[in-house]
Scaffold this motif. Structure first.
Motif, PDB file in Angstrom:
ATOM      1  N   THR A  98      36.885  46.485  34.152  1.00 32.20           N
ATOM      2  CA  THR A  98      37.798  47.527  34.639  1.00 32.20           C
ATOM      3  C   THR A  98      39.212  46.952  34.705  1.00 32.20           C
ATOM      4  O   THR A  98      39.394  45.726  34.738  1.00 32.20           O
ATOM      5  N   LEU A  99      40.181  47.839  34.758  1.00 31.13           N
ATOM      6  CA  LEU A  99      41.571  47.385  34.886  1.00 31.13           C
ATOM      7  C   LEU A  99      41.802  46.740  36.247  1.00 31.13           C
ATOM      8  O   LEU A  99      42.559  45.773  36.363  1.00 31.13           O
ATOM      9  N   ASP A 100      41.141  47.244  37.299  1.00 31.13           N
ATOM     10  CA  ASP A 100      41.273  46.640  38.629  1.00 31.13           C
ATOM     11  C   ASP A 100      40.784  45.195  38.624  1.00 31.13           C
ATOM     12  O   ASP A 100      41.418  44.312  39.213  1.00 31.13           O
ATOM     13  N   GLU A 142      41.858  39.281  38.497  1.00 30.45           N
ATOM     14  CA  GLU A 142      41.746  37.997  37.795  1.00 30.45           C
ATOM     15  C   GLU A 142      43.127  37.432  37.496  1.00 30.45           C
ATOM     16  O   GLU A 142      43.371  36.237  37.646  1.00 30.45           O
ATOM     17  N   ARG A 143      44.044  38.302  37.068  1.00 36.41           N
ATOM     18  CA  ARG A 143      45.413  37.847  36.799  1.00 36.41           C
ATOM     19  C   ARG A 143      46.030  37.265  38.059  1.00 36.41           C
ATOM     20  O   ARG A 143      46.628  36.185  38.040  1.00 36.41           O
ATOM     21  N   ASN A 144      45.874  37.964  39.190  1.00 35.98           N
ATOM     22  CA  ASN A 144      46.430  37.492  40.451  1.00 35.98           C
ATOM     23  C   ASN A 144      45.802  36.159  40.878  1.00 35.98           C
ATOM     24  O   ASN A 144      46.481  35.286  41.407  1.00 35.98           O
ATOM     25  N   ARG A 145      44.513  36.002  40.635  1.00 40.05           N
ATOM     26  CA  ARG A 145      43.821  34.757  40.974  1.00 40.05           C
ATOM     27  C   ARG A 145      44.398  33.589  40.162  1.00 40.05           C
ATOM     28  O   ARG A 145      44.663  32.514  40.685  1.00 40.05           O
ATOM     29  N   ILE A 146      44.623  33.818  38.873  1.00 43.69           N
ATOM     30  CA  ILE A 146      45.156  32.774  37.995  1.00 43.69           C
ATOM     31  C   ILE A 146      46.593  32.419  38.388  1.00 43.69           C
ATOM     32  O   ILE A 146      46.968  31.248  38.431  1.00 43.69           O
TER      33      ILE A 146
END
Length: 133
Positions: free
Chosen positions: A35-37, A42-46
């Motif tokens: 999903t986009l969420d 995942e982007r924020n985690r990285i």
């Protein structure tokens, strides 16, 4: 921490925010993350993993330009972030990555070593810095 300025440009034909390119990117992200969420999480985690602080992003739609300002522990940390993110948008763009400095930092870099200056030169320099910064 260093300030990183990222300047990305893509052609109108490769604009990721219109038509078929938008659908392709959306499908690619959903295929990878579900999903986009989840993709955003995942982007924020990285980003957090690499110690990056996002200051802001500005877009000039008519010129297909994206400016992003971030703070990073080092330029290497920012580059590692880009490699790990593997953003599909970066594949469509030409990106310049630059170290940026606020005016006070830049002035200090341009000023000769203070120990080589006379007292009057130091005083003059201090006043100039106060005036411009």
């Amino acid at each position: 921490m260093v300030t990183v300025l990222s300047i990305s440009r893509h052609s109108p034909e490769n604009c990721p925010f219109h038509g078929e390119k938008l659908k392709e990117l959306g499908n690619e992200v959903i295929e990878k993350y579900g999903t986009l969420d989840k993709a955003v999480e995942e982007r924020n985690r990285i980003v957090e993993k690499h110690g990056i602080k996002e200051i802001g992003r500005w877009i000039v739609p008519s010129e297909h330009l994206i400016f992003e300002v971030t703070e990073a522990p080092s330029l290497e940390a920012y580059e590692e972030l880009l490699v790990e993110l593997q953003s599909p948008i970066l594949r469509l763009s030409t990106t310049q990555i630059k170290l940026a400095f606020n005016s006070k930092e830049a002035m200090r870099m341009m000023v000769p070593s203070a120990d080589r200056l006379s007292e009057s030169e130091k005083h003059l320099l201090q006043k100039i810095i106060e005036y411009f910064l």
